[in-house]
Design a protein around this motif. Sequence first.
Motif, PDB file in Angstrom:
ATOM      1  N   CYS A  38       2.560  -7.896   9.636  1.00  0.00           N
ATOM      2  CA  CYS A  38       2.411  -8.130   8.185  1.00  0.00           C
ATOM      3  C   CYS A  38       3.697  -7.671   7.500  1.00  0.00           C
ATOM      4  CB  CYS A  38       1.212  -7.348   7.653  1.00  0.00           C
ATOM      5  SG  CYS A  38       1.155  -7.300   5.846  1.00  0.00           S
ATOM      6  N   SER A  40       4.179  -6.773   4.644  1.00  0.00           N
ATOM      7  CA  SER A  40       3.944  -5.752   3.640  1.00  0.00           C
ATOM      8  C   SER A  40       3.691  -4.372   4.261  1.00  0.00           C
ATOM      9  CB  SER A  40       2.771  -6.187   2.760  1.00  0.00           C
ATOM     10  OG  SER A  40       2.586  -5.326   1.687  1.00  0.00           O
ATOM     11  N   CYS A  41       2.881  -4.309   5.339  1.00  0.00           N
ATOM     12  CA  CYS A  41       2.526  -2.996   5.922  1.00  0.00           C
ATOM     13  C   CYS A  41       3.025  -2.826   7.351  1.00  0.00           C
ATOM     14  CB  CYS A  41       1.012  -2.786   5.878  1.00  0.00           C
ATOM     15  SG  CYS A  41       0.088  -3.902   6.947  1.00  0.00           S
ATOM     16  N   CYS A  72      -1.394  -9.575   5.588  1.00  0.00           N
ATOM     17  CA  CYS A  72      -2.757  -9.254   5.973  1.00  0.00           C
ATOM     18  C   CYS A  72      -3.634  -9.248   4.726  1.00  0.00           C
ATOM     19  CB  CYS A  72      -2.852  -7.993   6.815  1.00  0.00           C
ATOM     20  SG  CYS A  72      -2.523  -6.447   6.039  1.00  0.00           S
ATOM     21  N   CYS A  75      -3.780  -6.042   2.644  1.00  0.00           N
ATOM     22  CA  CYS A  75      -2.616  -5.831   1.750  1.00  0.00           C
ATOM     23  C   CYS A  75      -2.728  -6.729   0.521  1.00  0.00           C
ATOM     24  CB  CYS A  75      -1.305  -6.171   2.465  1.00  0.00           C
ATOM     25  SG  CYS A  75      -0.663  -4.843   3.488  1.00  0.00           S
TER      26      CYS A  75
HETATM   27 ZN   LIG Z   1      -0.466  -5.668   5.573  1.00  0.00          ZN
END
Ligand SMILES: [Zn+2]
Length: 319
Positions: A38, A40-41, A72, A75
Amino acid sequence: MASSDRWFSEGAQIFRRMDTAGLFGTTQLPEGGEYYPCPSCKTAYSRDEISELSREDVPPKSQGGTPILLTCASCNHAAGKHFDAHAARRSVIHNLAMGRDPRRKVRTEFNAGGAVIRGYVSHDPQGMVMRGVPEQNSNEQVKAHIRELDKMWDSGADPVFTVKATERFIEWRAAVSWVRAAYLASFTALGWSYAFRPELDPVRHQLMNPDSETLRRLALIDLNASTDRRGMLLVKTPEELRSMLVVIGHYSILLPGVTDPLSCLELSEAISQWSRPGSLANATLKGDPVPWPTQPKYAMDEWLLGRLNRAGGSQEPDS
Ligand SMILES: [Zn+2]
């Protein structure tokens, strides 16, 4: 959802090639198999877990975005709740004040000489329309309000009638929503070798810790700009603002750039100095334009892998 499958496979494949080539240093994927981290994370999802990923709109759908990448779902939902909802309420209030977006209503309080009733304001072709909501106001409140309005009418004095928006948004949370959109758009255009560089850790840290308010100001706002503006520029001059400039609607976001990048902190300080009356118009930013992505492009990842191939520095197959 054919594009989700394709985006997963393309992403997993290019991430694997970069990991194998050692371009991430400490990142280790499990051996074999497809994994999509992902953006973002950084959580890596296997193909069996593809249902935990979602196509994300950039900017958020409420701001006119379209799906351009996979993140994801957790997120995506967390950002919606902690940041995007604030950006949405901010723009509803702004659009009302500017006379745009006639369908939207803004919750308000109408105050006539201290007698307050609750209702909403919207825009009709005739102009701004105010309406009370009967269930939210007692008969006594309504009578008192009308009495005060009559008094104003009868006395020749300047009436004091105020309308206060009661929709709540927090400015820094709205701003983080736009920084996140800029980060995701930059990832979509350039790939993991850009997004996962350490200079962008503060952005991810803020997203993963939504209440921490750690990220400094990286966005400038120009409320006169058109909401469908989109653009990306790798800024080279002025050198103090070298960065990845992402322009989305009213917002111009400066993220760390590619060559000799400034940190988020340094950029934030440079923005404060350059943004005297709140507009980038004072600084002419020049550099290399990056096409706005409508699907994952991984341009920087591809370039790095291509360079490694040409140098014979890896066992990468020619593609
Ligand atoms: Zn994520």
